[in-house]
Design a protein around this motif. Structure first.
Motif, PDB file in Angstrom:
ATOM      1  N   LEU A   1       0.828  -1.209   0.000  1.00  0.00           N
ATOM      2  CA  LEU A   1       0.000   0.000   0.000  1.00  0.00           C
ATOM      3  C   LEU A   1       0.863   1.261   0.000  1.00  0.00           C
ATOM      4  CD1 LEU A   1      -2.794   1.202  -0.071  1.00  0.00           C
ATOM      5  CD2 LEU A   1      -2.878   1.037   2.421  1.00  0.00           C
ATOM      6  N   GLN A   2       1.976   1.229   0.717  1.00  0.00           N
ATOM      7  CA  GLN A   2       2.911   2.358   0.704  1.00  0.00           C
ATOM      8  C   GLN A   2       3.469   2.561  -0.699  1.00  0.00           C
ATOM      9  OE1 GLN A   2       5.570   0.827   3.703  1.00  0.00           O
ATOM     10  NE2 GLN A   2       4.890   2.358   5.193  1.00  0.00           N
ATOM     11  N   LEU A   3       3.794   1.453  -1.367  1.00  0.00           N
ATOM     12  CA  LEU A   3       4.304   1.532  -2.738  1.00  0.00           C
ATOM     13  C   LEU A   3       3.250   2.139  -3.660  1.00  0.00           C
ATOM     14  CD1 LEU A   3       6.428   0.856  -4.919  1.00  0.00           C
ATOM     15  CD2 LEU A   3       5.285  -1.358  -5.150  1.00  0.00           C
ATOM     16  N   TYR A   4       2.028   1.672  -3.542  1.00  0.00           N
ATOM     17  CA  TYR A   4       0.933   2.160  -4.374  1.00  0.00           C
ATOM     18  C   TYR A   4       0.788   3.676  -4.234  1.00  0.00           C
ATOM     19  CZ  TYR A   4      -3.852   2.400  -6.236  1.00  0.00           C
ATOM     20  OH  TYR A   4      -4.975   2.712  -6.956  1.00  0.00           O
ATOM     21  N   ARG A   5       0.746   4.155  -3.006  1.00  0.00           N
ATOM     22  CA  ARG A   5       0.614   5.597  -2.766  1.00  0.00           C
ATOM     23  C   ARG A   5       1.827   6.359  -3.295  1.00  0.00           C
ATOM     24  NH1 ARG A   5      -1.582   4.941   3.385  1.00  0.00           N
ATOM     25  NH2 ARG A   5      -3.749   4.527   2.855  1.00  0.00           N
ATOM     26  N   TYR A   6       3.003   5.811  -3.062  1.00  0.00           N
ATOM     27  CA  TYR A   6       4.243   6.436  -3.523  1.00  0.00           C
ATOM     28  C   TYR A   6       4.232   6.585  -5.053  1.00  0.00           C
ATOM     29  CZ  TYR A   6       9.163   6.933  -4.651  1.00  0.00           C
ATOM     30  OH  TYR A   6      10.351   7.366  -5.179  1.00  0.00           O
ATOM     31  N   LEU A   7       3.863   5.508  -5.747  1.00  0.00           N
ATOM     32  CA  LEU A   7       3.858   5.556  -7.212  1.00  0.00           C
ATOM     33  C   LEU A   7       2.805   6.533  -7.738  1.00  0.00           C
ATOM     34  CD1 LEU A   7       4.424   1.787  -8.032  1.00  0.00           C
ATOM     35  CD2 LEU A   7       6.089   3.666  -8.183  1.00  0.00           C
ATOM     36  N   LEU A   8       1.651   6.611  -7.087  1.00  0.00           N
ATOM     37  CA  LEU A   8       0.649   7.590  -7.517  1.00  0.00           C
ATOM     38  C   LEU A   8       1.150   9.021  -7.293  1.00  0.00           C
ATOM     39  CD1 LEU A   8      -2.724   5.963  -6.427  1.00  0.00           C
ATOM     40  CD2 LEU A   8      -1.701   6.062  -8.713  1.00  0.00           C
ATOM     41  N   ARG A   9       1.918   9.246  -6.224  1.00  0.00           N
ATOM     42  CA  ARG A   9       2.519  10.572  -6.016  1.00  0.00           C
ATOM     43  C   ARG A   9       3.550  10.864  -7.105  1.00  0.00           C
ATOM     44  NH1 ARG A   9       2.460   8.995  -0.564  1.00  0.00           N
ATOM     45  NH2 ARG A   9       4.680   8.517  -0.641  1.00  0.00           N
ATOM     46  N   CYS A  10       4.285   9.850  -7.514  1.00  0.00           N
ATOM     47  CA  CYS A  10       5.239  10.025  -8.620  1.00  0.00           C
ATOM     48  C   CYS A  10       4.498  10.444  -9.895  1.00  0.00           C
ATOM     49  CB  CYS A  10       6.014   8.735  -8.883  1.00  0.00           C
ATOM     50  SG  CYS A  10       7.252   8.332  -7.649  1.00  0.00           S
ATOM     51  N   CYS A  11       3.345   9.846 -10.124  1.00  0.00           N
ATOM     52  CA  CYS A  11       2.575  10.167 -11.330  1.00  0.00           C
ATOM     53  C   CYS A  11       2.218  11.649 -11.380  1.00  0.00           C
ATOM     54  CB  CYS A  11       1.302   9.326 -11.404  1.00  0.00           C
ATOM     55  SG  CYS A  11       1.597   7.591 -11.776  1.00  0.00           S
ATOM     56  N   ARG A  12       1.961  12.251 -10.228  1.00  0.00           N
ATOM     57  CA  ARG A  12       1.618  13.670 -10.188  1.00  0.00           C
ATOM     58  C   ARG A  12       2.767  14.556 -10.651  1.00  0.00           C
ATOM     59  NH1 ARG A  12      -0.174  14.049  -4.314  1.00  0.00           N
ATOM     60  NH2 ARG A  12      -1.116  12.015  -4.205  1.00  0.00           N
ATOM     61  N   GLN A  13       3.981  14.024 -10.643  1.00  0.00           N
ATOM     62  CA  GLN A  13       5.152  14.803 -11.044  1.00  0.00           C
ATOM     63  C   GLN A  13       5.401  14.747 -12.555  1.00  0.00           C
ATOM     64  OE1 GLN A  13       6.872  16.594  -8.678  1.00  0.00           O
ATOM     65  NE2 GLN A  13       5.223  15.866  -7.362  1.00  0.00           N
ATOM     66  N   LEU A  14       4.668  13.900 -13.252  1.00  0.00           N
ATOM     67  CA  LEU A  14       4.871  13.748 -14.695  1.00  0.00           C
ATOM     68  C   LEU A  14       4.369  14.979 -15.440  1.00  0.00           C
ATOM     69  CD1 LEU A  14       3.917   9.992 -14.911  1.00  0.00           C
ATOM     70  CD2 LEU A  14       6.209  10.978 -15.046  1.00  0.00           C
ATOM     71  N   PRO A  15       4.943  15.245 -16.631  1.00  0.00           N
ATOM     72  CA  PRO A  15       4.730  16.541 -17.278  1.00  0.00           C
ATOM     73  C   PRO A  15       3.344  16.839 -17.842  1.00  0.00           C
ATOM     74  CG  PRO A  15       6.180  15.158 -18.609  1.00  0.00           C
ATOM     75  CD  PRO A  15       5.935  14.441 -17.321  1.00  0.00           C
ATOM     76  N   THR A  16       2.612  15.845 -18.304  1.00  0.00           N
ATOM     77  CA  THR A  16       1.301  16.140 -18.892  1.00  0.00           C
ATOM     78  C   THR A  16       0.224  15.251 -18.269  1.00  0.00           C
ATOM     79  OG1 THR A  16       1.408  14.517 -20.678  1.00  0.00           O
ATOM     80  CG2 THR A  16       2.374  16.689 -21.125  1.00  0.00           C
ATOM     81  N   LYS A  17      -1.009  15.704 -18.368  1.00  0.00           N
ATOM     82  CA  LYS A  17      -2.145  14.958 -17.826  1.00  0.00           C
ATOM     83  C   LYS A  17      -2.266  13.589 -18.492  1.00  0.00           C
ATOM     84  CE  LYS A  17      -5.793  15.145 -15.149  1.00  0.00           C
ATOM     85  NZ  LYS A  17      -5.664  15.057 -13.714  1.00  0.00           N
TER      86      LYS A  17
END
Length: 92
Positions: free
Chosen positions: A14-30
């Motif tokens: 679950l920590q990994l899941y949340r971490y990866l979703l936070r990483c997605c927010r850093q990506l350049p386009t929607k």
């Protein structure tokens, strides 16, 4: 270097899941964000029945390494050509 601070603290799925979703927010386009969010969710579902602690740690380690690679690759592409389309359209 990990894509976001805190990667070294990820120990559970679950920590990994949340971490990866936070990483997605850093990506350049929607569009890229949605693409990788879908991939994260799909990967989580595929491995949801994994119960071997050693295998879970391998999956976590590999997922963080993959996220790091993706973040660095997209940063490099964006820096080299800010107007480039980073993912092909699915228009056919």
């Amino acid at each position: 270097m990990a894509p976001l601070p805190g990667a070294e603290l990820v120990q559970r799925p679950l920590q990994l899941y949340r971490y990866l979703l936070r990483c997605c927010r850093q990506l350049p386009t929607k569009g890229i964000q949605e693409h990788y969010k879908h991939a994260v969710r799909q990967g989580f579902r595929v491995h949801s029945d994994e119960d071997n602690p050693e295998r879970i740690q391998q999956i976590i380690k590999r997922a963080i390494e993959d996220a790091d690679w993706i973040m660095n690759k997209l940063r490099t592409i964006s820096a080299a050509n800010p107007s480039s389309q980073l993912l092909p359209s699915s228009g056919g």
